[in-house]
Design a protein around this motif. Structure first.
Motif, PDB file in Angstrom:
ATOM      1  N   UNK A   1      37.965  42.514  37.117  1.00  0.00           N
ATOM      2  CA  UNK A   1      36.596  41.984  36.792  1.00  0.00           C
ATOM      3  C   UNK A   1      36.367  42.600  35.261  1.00  0.00           C
ATOM      4  N   UNK A   2      36.352  41.655  34.518  1.00  0.00           N
ATOM      5  CA  UNK A   2      35.811  42.131  32.935  1.00  0.00           C
ATOM      6  C   UNK A   2      34.565  42.792  33.105  1.00  0.00           C
ATOM      7  N   UNK A   3      33.681  42.855  33.732  1.00  0.00           N
ATOM      8  CA  UNK A   3      32.387  43.224  34.031  1.00  0.00           C
ATOM      9  C   UNK A   3      32.473  43.945  35.288  1.00  0.00           C
ATOM     10  N   UNK A   4      32.222  45.512  35.232  1.00  0.00           N
ATOM     11  CA  UNK A   4      32.581  46.190  36.393  1.00  0.00           C
ATOM     12  C   UNK A   4      31.355  45.946  37.440  1.00  0.00           C
ATOM     13  N   UNK A   5      30.971  44.891  37.857  1.00  0.00           N
ATOM     14  CA  UNK A   5      29.889  44.513  38.708  1.00  0.00           C
ATOM     15  C   UNK A   5      30.133  43.479  39.647  1.00  0.00           C
ATOM     16  N   UNK A   6      29.333  43.218  40.853  1.00  0.00           N
ATOM     17  CA  UNK A   6      29.585  42.434  41.769  1.00  0.00           C
ATOM     18  C   UNK A   6      29.798  41.055  41.312  1.00  0.00           C
ATOM     19  N   UNK A   7      28.782  40.673  40.117  1.00  0.00           N
ATOM     20  CA  UNK A   7      28.798  39.332  39.719  1.00  0.00           C
ATOM     21  C   UNK A   7      30.291  39.250  39.021  1.00  0.00           C
ATOM     22  N   UNK A   8      30.543  40.227  38.151  1.00  0.00           N
ATOM     23  CA  UNK A   8      31.822  40.302  37.284  1.00  0.00           C
ATOM     24  C   UNK A   8      32.829  40.039  38.178  1.00  0.00           C
ATOM     25  N   UNK A   9      33.094  40.630  39.317  1.00  0.00           N
ATOM     26  CA  UNK A   9      34.136  40.501  40.379  1.00  0.00           C
ATOM     27  C   UNK A   9      34.232  39.111  40.922  1.00  0.00           C
ATOM     28  N   UNK A  10      32.956  38.501  41.269  1.00  0.00           N
ATOM     29  CA  UNK A  10      33.100  37.223  41.710  1.00  0.00           C
ATOM     30  C   UNK A  10      33.483  36.177  40.801  1.00  0.00           C
ATOM     31  N   UNK A  11      33.066  36.318  39.354  1.00  0.00           N
ATOM     32  CA  UNK A  11      33.269  35.475  38.388  1.00  0.00           C
ATOM     33  C   UNK A  11      34.969  35.638  38.053  1.00  0.00           C
ATOM     34  N   UNK A  12      35.408  36.819  38.036  1.00  0.00           N
ATOM     35  CA  UNK A  12      36.850  36.930  37.831  1.00  0.00           C
ATOM     36  C   UNK A  12      37.636  36.114  38.872  1.00  0.00           C
ATOM     37  N   UNK A  13      37.385  36.156  40.140  1.00  0.00           N
ATOM     38  CA  UNK A  13      38.051  35.438  41.302  1.00  0.00           C
ATOM     39  C   UNK A  13      37.766  34.064  41.153  1.00  0.00           C
ATOM     40  N   UNK A  14      36.581  33.579  40.889  1.00  0.00           N
ATOM     41  CA  UNK A  14      36.399  32.044  40.730  1.00  0.00           C
ATOM     42  C   UNK A  14      37.100  31.508  39.558  1.00  0.00           C
ATOM     43  N   UNK A  15      37.602  32.270  38.419  1.00  0.00           N
ATOM     44  CA  UNK A  15      38.402  31.913  37.333  1.00  0.00           C
ATOM     45  C   UNK A  15      39.618  31.842  37.776  1.00  0.00           C
TER      46      UNK A  15
ATOM     47  N   UNK B   1      42.459  28.427  37.997  1.00  0.00           N
ATOM     48  CA  UNK B   1      43.629  28.447  37.141  1.00  0.00           C
ATOM     49  C   UNK B   1      44.873  28.455  38.267  1.00  0.00           C
ATOM     50  N   UNK B   2      44.507  28.957  39.265  1.00  0.00           N
ATOM     51  CA  UNK B   2      45.644  28.864  40.364  1.00  0.00           C
ATOM     52  C   UNK B   2      45.584  27.574  40.991  1.00  0.00           C
ATOM     53  N   UNK B   3      44.445  26.784  41.140  1.00  0.00           N
ATOM     54  CA  UNK B   3      44.369  25.507  41.784  1.00  0.00           C
ATOM     55  C   UNK B   3      44.934  24.499  40.708  1.00  0.00           C
ATOM     56  N   UNK B   4      44.599  24.626  39.467  1.00  0.00           N
ATOM     57  CA  UNK B   4      45.271  23.769  38.317  1.00  0.00           C
ATOM     58  C   UNK B   4      46.765  23.887  38.400  1.00  0.00           C
ATOM     59  N   UNK B   5      47.317  25.032  38.610  1.00  0.00           N
ATOM     60  CA  UNK B   5      48.842  25.325  38.473  1.00  0.00           C
ATOM     61  C   UNK B   5      49.482  24.613  39.684  1.00  0.00           C
TER      62      UNK B   5
END
Length: 492
Positions: free
Chosen positions: A468-482, A486-490
């Motif tokens: 997570x770029x931001x050490x928050x719950x929103x930051x963690x969720x946003x990082x997983x979504x990203x 990326x993984x899906x596109x690959x």
């Protein structure tokens, strides 16, 4: 002794979020939870820590007798069915319980024939022109259904579709009638195939659909392109392991649900009071001698505020000093108690605190640090190196927790978990201890909140895929979504 009560509660297969409020109340009140094997583990986790749990393979008179005995002994019993209560074992168990004169309540659920189409974005038309059908029932009036209603929502086995379609067309249903077939509706791996009545058998075969499904037959099914809200969410098809303490997990679980992710909750840690509040209470009694109070986590904020109130004081006793909080979540927890943080380091980790406080500290300043037993003691040492006089006090303990290890291991073996989240070093340590090492996590993408957690994960041999770029719950969720995007596109 007062008699207890029996709740007979239906559950919708799939998304545990479809559970009724009254059903959840019954689970949380239960002293004894009796459940079908198909009931969600998340719902079982809603029971209190003292509740006994019993899985039932074959519903019927024996189960009713067991529940009656528990209720007669004054216990509250909650019977969970994998489906509608009066469509399942309750149809046999409820009369047996009622005959004994026990207090009884039957709580319905959302039927799969209604839930699955909604999650697939498939319209059902007007209620008065809709038929709900269980294709396993005998003597279904297919000739009347063929032309008598606009929309049919049928619970069936995919293998039955060609025969059902043939019957409907033979009795007047147009061959070009739209059909939507939903397998594992409302689950994380839901799949939907659309076709026409004449081609539906070929379509499901080409897609490889098997097993139980819900088929919507009628022109209302054409709305799917506009209403397909669930399968287009960024974490649709992904299940995330949540290892936070149960008292803190809900914010992460809710945010993951917002973006379509399913969760498997396994609280790897639990927070408890310290072995003695003596050191913290003594510090609070001398609070006027401090210039700074440092709180390193939301749990620390909660325990500090509780002991402050227990001392007979309130936030006015802190008016003369400054408060430093590690992370916006900690600052928010303090604010909820009426305490405003004067300093929140830009990096949400304890190690960033000394550098942030350095320009503000004077030699000899007394600092009260309220932290967890497992927090890094180096932070206090660094503050002392800056000239501060630090009282490093344990405000709460982080302990290793249990959870349904067998259920988690089975889900990992089946490949049902795609991400494992770690929000602290202690969650890493506890989970691997419970799993017996890192091997069960092979093939699971590891997501960490903060560099300290990442360091702990890598130290035990885990590869960290998401930070997570931001050490928050929103930051963690946003990082997983990203990462998922990326993984899906690959994959494509």
């Amino acid at each position: 002794m007062a008699e207890g009560m029996v709740f007979l509660v239906g559950t919708t297969p799939g998304d545990p979020g479809l559970m009724t409020v009254r059903g959840l109340q019954a689970i949380r009140r239960a002293d004894l939870l009796v459940y079908d094997p198909g009931v969600s583990q998340s719902l079982l986790g809603e029971a209190g820590p003292a509740a006994s749990k019993l899985a039932v393979v074959e519903p019927g008179a024996v189960v009713a007798m067991l529940m009656a005995g528990a209720a007669a002994a004054g216990r509250t019993v909650c019977r969970l069915y994998a489906g509608g209560p009066l469509l399942s074992g309750a149809a046999e168990e409820a009369p047996a319980l009622a005959a004994r004169g026990l207090a009884l309540e039957i709580i319905p659920c959302v039927l799969p024939e209604l839930a699955a189409p909604v999650y697939a974005g498939v319209g059902l038309g007007r209620p008065m022109n809709l038929a709900l059908v269980d294709a396993a029932a005998p003597n279904i009036a297919w000739p009347q259904l063929a032309t008598g209603v606009a929309t049919i929502s049928a619970r069936l086995d995919v293998a039955q579709l060609p025969a059902i379609a043939g019957q409907l067309m033979a009795h007047g249903r147009p061959a070009d009638t739209p059909v939507a077939v939903i397998v594992r509706g409302t689950y994380v791996d839901q799949r939907t195939v659309t076709s026409t009545l004449s081609r539906v058998g070929e379509a499901v075969a080409e897609a490889g659909l098997q097993g139980e499904a819900v088929a919507v037959i009628g022109w209302a099914a054409t709305k799917r392109p506009e209403l397909n809200w669930y399968e287009t969410k960024p974490l649709f098809g992904r299940c995330v392991l949540v290892t936070r303490a149960r008292s803190q997990a809900s914010s992460l679980v809710d945010r993951l649900a917002d973006v379509g992710g399913r969760t498997f909750e396994f609280p790897a840690i639990v927070t408890k009071a310290p072995e003695s509040y003596g050191p913290l209470d003594a510090a609070i009694a001398a609070i006027e001698t401090y210039r700074w109070v440092v709180v390193t986590s939301p749990n620390g904020a909660e325990h500090f505020q509780a002991r402050l109130m227990a001392s007979g004081r309130d936030v006015r006793a802190l008016a003369h000093l400054k408060v430093a909080a590690v992370g916006t979540a900690t600052a928010k927890a303090l604010a909820c108690a009426g305490i405003r943080a004067d300093l929140v380091p830009p990096e949400f980790r304890g190690a960033a605190l000394p550098a942030a406080m350095a320009p503000l500290l004077r030699p000899g300043d007394r600092v009260l640090m309220a932290r967890a037993n497992l927090a890094d003691p180096a932070v206090a040492a660094d503050l002392r190196a800056l000239g501060a006089v630090v009282d490093d006090v344990v405000a709460y303990r982080t302990l290793l927790e249990g959870g349904d290890v067998a259920g988690l291991q089975a889900a990992l073996r089946r490949g049902e978990i795609h991400y494992a989240t770690f929000t602290s070093s202690s969650t890493v340590t506890s989970l691997l201890e419970r799993l017996g090492g890192r091997e069960p996590l092979a093939g699971v993408r590891i997501a960490c909140m903060g560099p300290e957690t990442k360091k702990a994960a890598e130290a035990v041999g885990l590869t960290v895929h998401v930070l997570a770029r931001q050490v928050t719950i929103d930051g963690l969720v946003n990082a997983i979504v990203e990462d998922a995007r990326t993984f899906k596109e690959a994959e494509q």
